[in-house]
Scaffold this motif. Structure first.
Motif, PDB file in Angstrom:
ATOM      1  N   LEU A  78       0.829  -1.200   0.000  1.00  0.00           N
ATOM      2  CA  LEU A  78       0.000   0.000   0.000  1.00  0.00           C
ATOM      3  C   LEU A  78       0.867   1.256   0.000  1.00  0.00           C
ATOM      4  O   LEU A  78       0.580   2.219  -0.741  1.00  0.00           O
ATOM      5  CB  LEU A  78      -0.934  -0.010   1.231  1.00  0.00           C
ATOM      6  CG  LEU A  78      -1.854   1.229   1.363  1.00  0.00           C
ATOM      7  CD1 LEU A  78      -2.707   1.419   0.116  1.00  0.00           C
ATOM      8  CD2 LEU A  78      -2.752   1.076   2.611  1.00  0.00           C
ATOM      9  N   ARG A  79       1.906   1.266   0.804  1.00  0.00           N
ATOM     10  CA  ARG A  79       2.789   2.443   0.832  1.00  0.00           C
ATOM     11  C   ARG A  79       3.480   2.630  -0.526  1.00  0.00           C
ATOM     12  O   ARG A  79       3.675   3.763  -0.990  1.00  0.00           O
ATOM     13  CB  ARG A  79       3.854   2.276   1.928  1.00  0.00           C
ATOM     14  CG  ARG A  79       3.282   2.399   3.341  1.00  0.00           C
ATOM     15  CD  ARG A  79       4.410   2.500   4.374  1.00  0.00           C
ATOM     16  NE  ARG A  79       3.900   2.661   5.718  1.00  0.00           N
ATOM     17  CZ  ARG A  79       3.676   1.658   6.567  1.00  0.00           C
ATOM     18  NH1 ARG A  79       3.943   0.420   6.180  1.00  0.00           N
ATOM     19  NH2 ARG A  79       3.205   1.887   7.768  1.00  0.00           N
ATOM     20  N   TYR A  80       3.855   1.521  -1.172  1.00  0.00           N
ATOM     21  CA  TYR A  80       4.477   1.608  -2.490  1.00  0.00           C
ATOM     22  C   TYR A  80       3.536   2.255  -3.506  1.00  0.00           C
ATOM     23  O   TYR A  80       3.909   3.111  -4.283  1.00  0.00           O
ATOM     24  CB  TYR A  80       4.886   0.211  -2.948  1.00  0.00           C
ATOM     25  CG  TYR A  80       5.257   0.108  -4.404  1.00  0.00           C
ATOM     26  CD1 TYR A  80       4.355  -0.397  -5.352  1.00  0.00           C
ATOM     27  CD2 TYR A  80       6.508   0.511  -4.840  1.00  0.00           C
ATOM     28  CE1 TYR A  80       4.701  -0.502  -6.679  1.00  0.00           C
ATOM     29  CE2 TYR A  80       6.860   0.415  -6.180  1.00  0.00           C
ATOM     30  CZ  TYR A  80       5.952  -0.090  -7.092  1.00  0.00           C
ATOM     31  OH  TYR A  80       6.295  -0.187  -8.407  1.00  0.00           O
ATOM     32  N   ARG A  81       2.237   1.856  -3.483  1.00  0.00           N
ATOM     33  CA  ARG A  81       1.266   2.441  -4.423  1.00  0.00           C
ATOM     34  C   ARG A  81       0.983   3.901  -4.095  1.00  0.00           C
ATOM     35  O   ARG A  81       0.805   4.716  -4.990  1.00  0.00           O
ATOM     36  CB  ARG A  81      -0.054   1.625  -4.386  1.00  0.00           C
ATOM     37  CG  ARG A  81       0.082   0.188  -4.853  1.00  0.00           C
ATOM     38  CD  ARG A  81       0.785   0.087  -6.200  1.00  0.00           C
ATOM     39  NE  ARG A  81       0.143   0.902  -7.230  1.00  0.00           N
ATOM     40  CZ  ARG A  81       0.688   1.181  -8.390  1.00  0.00           C
ATOM     41  NH1 ARG A  81       1.888   0.742  -8.680  1.00  0.00           N
ATOM     42  NH2 ARG A  81       0.049   1.916  -9.274  1.00  0.00           N
ATOM     43  N   MET A  82       0.917   4.217  -2.777  1.00  0.00           N
ATOM     44  CA  MET A  82       0.695   5.620  -2.388  1.00  0.00           C
ATOM     45  C   MET A  82       1.820   6.508  -2.908  1.00  0.00           C
ATOM     46  O   MET A  82       1.583   7.608  -3.432  1.00  0.00           O
ATOM     47  CB  MET A  82       0.603   5.732  -0.855  1.00  0.00           C
ATOM     48  CG  MET A  82      -0.668   5.129  -0.261  1.00  0.00           C
ATOM     49  SD  MET A  82      -0.622   5.078   1.551  1.00  0.00           S
ATOM     50  CE  MET A  82      -0.510   6.810   1.933  1.00  0.00           C
ATOM     51  N   LYS A  83       3.067   6.018  -2.783  1.00  0.00           N
ATOM     52  CA  LYS A  83       4.216   6.801  -3.248  1.00  0.00           C
ATOM     53  C   LYS A  83       4.191   6.966  -4.765  1.00  0.00           C
ATOM     54  O   LYS A  83       4.447   8.040  -5.294  1.00  0.00           O
ATOM     55  CB  LYS A  83       5.505   6.119  -2.809  1.00  0.00           C
ATOM     56  CG  LYS A  83       6.772   6.877  -3.213  1.00  0.00           C
ATOM     57  CD  LYS A  83       8.000   6.167  -2.700  1.00  0.00           C
ATOM     58  CE  LYS A  83       9.263   6.924  -3.105  1.00  0.00           C
ATOM     59  NZ  LYS A  83      10.483   6.239  -2.637  1.00  0.00           N
ATOM     60  N   LYS A  84       3.839   5.873  -5.480  1.00  0.00           N
ATOM     61  CA  LYS A  84       3.824   5.932  -6.936  1.00  0.00           C
ATOM     62  C   LYS A  84       2.718   6.838  -7.455  1.00  0.00           C
ATOM     63  O   LYS A  84       2.879   7.539  -8.454  1.00  0.00           O
ATOM     64  CB  LYS A  84       3.663   4.517  -7.493  1.00  0.00           C
ATOM     65  CG  LYS A  84       3.810   4.449  -9.016  1.00  0.00           C
ATOM     66  CD  LYS A  84       3.979   3.029  -9.501  1.00  0.00           C
ATOM     67  CE  LYS A  84       4.235   3.013 -11.003  1.00  0.00           C
ATOM     68  NZ  LYS A  84       4.452   1.654 -11.513  1.00  0.00           N
ATOM     69  N   LEU A  85       1.542   6.847  -6.771  1.00  0.00           N
ATOM     70  CA  LEU A  85       0.405   7.673  -7.210  1.00  0.00           C
ATOM     71  C   LEU A  85       0.466   9.090  -6.663  1.00  0.00           C
ATOM     72  O   LEU A  85      -0.362   9.931  -7.014  1.00  0.00           O
ATOM     73  CB  LEU A  85      -0.907   7.010  -6.785  1.00  0.00           C
ATOM     74  CG  LEU A  85      -1.220   5.647  -7.461  1.00  0.00           C
ATOM     75  CD1 LEU A  85      -2.401   4.987  -6.799  1.00  0.00           C
ATOM     76  CD2 LEU A  85      -1.462   5.828  -8.954  1.00  0.00           C
ATOM     77  N   GLY A  86       1.435   9.372  -5.787  1.00  0.00           N
ATOM     78  CA  GLY A  86       1.569  10.722  -5.233  1.00  0.00           C
ATOM     79  C   GLY A  86       0.557  11.039  -4.155  1.00  0.00           C
ATOM     80  O   GLY A  86       0.162  12.201  -3.984  1.00  0.00           O
ATOM     81  N   ILE A  87       0.103  10.032  -3.400  1.00  0.00           N
ATOM     82  CA  ILE A  87      -0.874  10.256  -2.327  1.00  0.00           C
ATOM     83  C   ILE A  87      -0.118  10.589  -1.053  1.00  0.00           C
ATOM     84  O   ILE A  87       0.694   9.796  -0.573  1.00  0.00           O
ATOM     85  CB  ILE A  87      -1.764   9.019  -2.114  1.00  0.00           C
ATOM     86  CG1 ILE A  87      -2.532   8.699  -3.407  1.00  0.00           C
ATOM     87  CG2 ILE A  87      -2.715   9.234  -0.944  1.00  0.00           C
ATOM     88  CD1 ILE A  87      -3.347   7.410  -3.325  1.00  0.00           C
ATOM     89  N   GLN A  88      -0.372  11.771  -0.483  1.00  0.00           N
ATOM     90  CA  GLN A  88       0.284  12.220   0.740  1.00  0.00           C
ATOM     91  C   GLN A  88      -0.761  12.642   1.765  1.00  0.00           C
ATOM     92  O   GLN A  88      -1.804  13.197   1.410  1.00  0.00           O
ATOM     93  CB  GLN A  88       1.238  13.385   0.462  1.00  0.00           C
ATOM     94  CG  GLN A  88       2.387  13.018  -0.445  1.00  0.00           C
ATOM     95  CD  GLN A  88       3.323  14.187  -0.672  1.00  0.00           C
ATOM     96  OE1 GLN A  88       3.045  15.299  -0.217  1.00  0.00           O
ATOM     97  NE2 GLN A  88       4.424  13.939  -1.373  1.00  0.00           N
TER      98      GLN A  88
END
Length: 852
Positions: A840-850
């Motif tokens: 989940l953290r990997y996808r958040m980082k890739k999609l730019g979710i902060q």
């Protein structure tokens, strides 16, 4: 302490009072008398040249010894020999204008013809009304009416005819004179002066000029001179290729290789290979120039000081006279012979004979002493033999012994310990601290702890394994053991022990463990692979990362194999995402240049003003911000392959320069006129229709013909759909590994949908779809997101609406907001989405979710 503080206060008050007394106003006349005389010396030569060094030392010594006032000497080196262009001259003039406008100089001294030209041209502007002394061999400077009132000159005339006559006098058999000179400004001036001096010379000599040639040609010619020849060395500051030289180094090389004697101009050449000649004295020149400067500093006007000429002095190198068999009797009277080696036998013959007799007598005494000592040595040999056997045993076992006197901190090692630690006995400080310095920093505390335990308790032995760092930065692993001796009061006084090198044993154990671990990994891998996957792998055609087994791909790879072993230029055409870069890398990796890396330049990634610099490099100072020389991609790619991606984006003005490199392999760096020639194979790629670009005037037709020597078209994915299952399997395996998933099957309906889709984005689009599907799939069966609709019609305009990334972004964001941004644990977003927290953290980082 109190008395000392009071004393400091008294001294401080006294100093302050003296300073106040000394600060009384000084009249301008007193200030003028007390200030030092300022002299600026401008040298044409580079800093550190022998001629400049001798002149500078002589000038300084004369000024210091004869001047009644303090002298403040300023020195500048224009180095016009190495930098003769006008741009550098203008910068030097600007530098002197700003640097020496205030305070003003009292005298300016210019050494050399190039500085003379600068001062004649810019003297009034740079140093108005300041006396100037010109030291040059320019004949015009001895004419008073051609010099300005604030100028005088010292002409260091070269007696060329006199030296040639001298050569004929001492070597009457000479028939040919070879004059040596380079291509620098001073070199050319000297050769011009020599030609004028020897014009119409009737001395019976053939005169030849070795000038304006390369260093290699020059050195070759001087080794093949005809019989009865002689060399006359003028100067060699630069050769025809523009390479600069130090004069005395050139002379030494010429003297070593030449098959004829060599004469010269100045006395600083003496000792570097010339026989001699009527030489101009650098030391005398410095003295004469200093005398003229002192006359001006004493108030005499330059216009009242007539220009003078320097006289040459006959000087010779005794070693060169002996080498070429020239008798001193042939030299003119008053000649100075330097570097003379006197014969000790001739000077001290009687003393030498007496000394030899004394040595023989002493030798007899020494022999008798040796006989007496031989008997004692026999007893020592037995002990030495036993010590040698012990040392040999220690060497074979890599075992050394040591002894540490704790009271004196003296640490003694056996020879094997020095070998283990990689040092010589004289390199070791013989203290405990010196030993600790060689222990690996990470092991140092453990060693100190083990030593302290042994010193504190007589029942504890010193025993430890640790690493050491040798002076060459290599590491060894040692095993140490030791015992401590205590005195009657229980204080440790001595520690003895051994050190064993166990590096190889440790390495063998580590290698064994690594091999066992590797075997275990291979066993687990073989057990985990299914029969179905093995069949899939057999069907997969993996040519340097290219996946597929279709006829279209096989035809493409056949073209790659055909052109790879050649040096032909290749143009790769194809739509976006078809894998043009993979094809370029495959061509390179199977070519004869595969041992060097492929150099890549994406012409679309760089702004137009930087592409030229990136491709061809630049010189230092070529433009603002160019603080150092930069090699371009063509220069770096010498001997390998250069891949020009997106060649259709190359600006039109640079296409001409690229065309030249393709045709001749030649180019120039930005800011340089020097031509570089490289051996580079070009592979270009584009997704544009270059023929259409030619019609629109955006691409050169001649460059198109040079690039399309061997065009390769990469088929789009829609033309090789039979490769889609293999690609899906490849990407699925890859993302399983990256995300920690265990998806093993793809439903037939999904595979049919993937086969029906036209894939306008080609392989890159397929990769992205599989990656998104792996992220959202829970379990072992691949699932596509329900809102992703595959179009069965052929590739056309991109459909409007949200893409997969937008849907995934919104879905994850809504889940995070519901859990108040809790990722892990019960009720966290990862649990709801059935994902690992790390995924989940990997996808958040890739999609730019902060988190807000």
């Amino acid at each position: 302490m109190r008395f000392s503080a009071e004393l400091k206060k008294l001294v401080l008050f006294a100093i302050t009072g003296l300073a106040l007394l000394g600060s009384a106003p000084i009249c301008p006349a007193q200030q003028e008398e007390s200030r030092p005389k300022r002299v600026l010396v401008l040298y044409t030569y580079e800093h550190g040249s022998p001629w400049e060094t001798v002149i500078d030392d002589s000038l300084r010594t004369t000024l210091k010894s004869k001047s009644t006032a303090p002298i403040e000497l300023h020195v500048e080196h224009t180095d016009r020999v190495a930098h003769p262009n006008d741009v550098i001259q203008e910068k030097l003039v600007d530098l002197y204008r700003r640097k020496y406008s205030y305070p003003k100089m009292d005298v300016i001294i210019g050494y050399g013809d190039e500085v003379t030209d600068i001062l004649l041209k810019y003297g009034d502007e740079l140093f108005p009304e300041i006396p100037i002394i010109l030291v040059t061999f320019e004949q015009k400077t001895v004419q008073r009416d051609l010099l300005k009132p604030n100028m005088t000159s010292l002409l260091w005339g070269i007696d060329i005819k006199g030296t040639v006559g001298l050569i004929q006098k001492i070597l009457p058999e000479i028939r040919r004179l070879f004059v040596i000179s380079g291509s620098a400004v001073t070199d050319r001036a000297l050769i011009k002066l020599t030609r004028e001096a020897l014009a119409g010379y009737k001395g019976g000599l053939e005169i030849h000029y070795l000038t304006d040639i390369t260093e290699a040609d020059f050195l070759e010619k001087v080794t093949q001179l005809p019989k009865h020849s002689v060399l006359y060395y003028l100067a060699f500051g630069r050769d025809a290729d523009g390479k600069t030289f130090v004069p005395h180094e050139v002379m030494a090389t010429v003297s070593e290789r030449a098959n004829a004697p060599m004469f010269g101009l100045v006395d600083t050449y003496l000792g570097h290979g010339i026989v001699g000649g009527l030489l101009l004295s650098a030391e005398l020149q410095g003295q004469r120039c200093a005398d003229i400067a002192l006359r001006i500093l004493d108030g005499q006007s330059p216009k009242d000081i007539l220009p003078v000429r320097m006289l040459n002095v006959p000087k010779f190198d005794w070693r060169q006279l002996k080498r070429w068999g020239i008798s001193e009797d042939r030299l003119p009277s008053g000649s100075i012979v330097e570097y003379k080696v006197w014969s000790l036998w001739e000077e001290r013959k009687q003393e030498i004979i007496a000394g030899i007799a004394l040595i023989i007598f002493q030798a007899l005494i020494i022999v008798s002493l040796f006989i007496q000592r031989a008997r004692r040595n026999r007893a020592v040999e037995a002990l030495t033999y036993e010590k040698t056997r012990l040392a040999e045993a220690q060497r074979i076992a890599h075992l050394g012994n040591w002894e540490w006197n704790i009271v004196t901190n003296k640490l003694s090692w056996s020879g094997e310990v020095y070998w283990i630690f990689g040092i010589e006995p004289h390199e070791f400080g013989s203290t405990y601290e010196d030993f600790l310095d060689m222990v690996h920093p990470d092991d140092r505390k453990a060693v100190e702890h083990a030593v302290h335990k042994a010193l504190a308790d007589s029942n504890v032995r010193y025993k430890i394994e640790h690493r050491i760092v040798r002076p060459d930065a290599s590491e060894r692993i040692v095993h140490e053991m030791g015992e401590v001796t205590f005195d009657d009061s229980g204080r440790p006084i001595l520690m003895i022990g051994t050190v064993l090198d166990i590096t190889e044993r440790k390495r063998m154990a580590e290698q064994l463990e690594e091999r066992i671990e590797e075997i275990e990994k291979l066993r687990q891998r073989l057990e985990a692979e299914s029969t179905f996957l093995q069949k899939e792998i057999k069907l997969e055609h993996n040519f340097e990362g290219i996946i597929g087994n279709s006829n279209a791909l096989k035809a493409l790879l056949l073209q790659v194999e055909q052109v790879a072993s050649t040096n032909s230029t290749v143009l790769i055409l194809g739509e976006t995402g078809t894998g043009k870069e993979l094809i370029a890398r495959s061509i390179h990796s199977t070519s004869l240049r595969k041992h060097r890396p492929l150099i890549k330049v994406n012409c679309a990634d760089l702004p137009p003003n930087l592409i030229e610099n990136e491709l061809f490099g630049h010189e230092k100072g070529a433009f603002t911000g160019a603080i150092e020389r930069h090699k371009g991609r063509f220069e770096v790619s010498h001997g390998t392959t250069l891949f020009l991606d997106e060649i259709g984006e190359l600006p039109l003005e640079l296409q001409t320069k690229l065309l030249r490199v393709l045709e001749s392999g030649e180019f120039e760096r930005v800011g340089s006129s020097r031509t570089f020639k490289v051996d580079v194979r070009i592979i270009a790629a584009t997704n544009r229709d270059l023929e259409a670009e030619i019609e629109k005037g955006r691409f050169r037709e001649d460059l198109w013909y040079r690039l399309s020597v061997y065009p390769i078209t990469v088929p789009p994915l829609r033309q090789r759909k039979e490769d889609i299952p293999l690609l899906v399997s490849f990407f699925l395996k890859r993302f399983n590994k990256e995300m920690g998933k265990t998806i093993t099957s793809v439903p037939k309906a999904i595979m049919d949908s993937l086969l029906a889709y036209p894939w306008p984005g080609n392989v890159r689009e397929l990769k992205n779809v599989i990656e998104r599907a792996v992220i959202t799939t829970h379990g072992t069966t691949l699932k596509l997101m329900s809102k992703f609709k595959l179009k069965k019609e052929k590739a056309g305009p991109k459909p409007q609406g949200k893409g997969l990334a937008d849907i995934e972004y919104q879905f994850i964001l809504e889940t995070l907001e519901k859990t108040r941004w809790k990722i892990e644990g019960p009720g966290g977003a990862a649990q709801i989405l059935e994902l690992k927290p790390s995924t989940l953290r990997y996808r958040m980082k890739k999609l730019g979710i902060q988190r807000p």
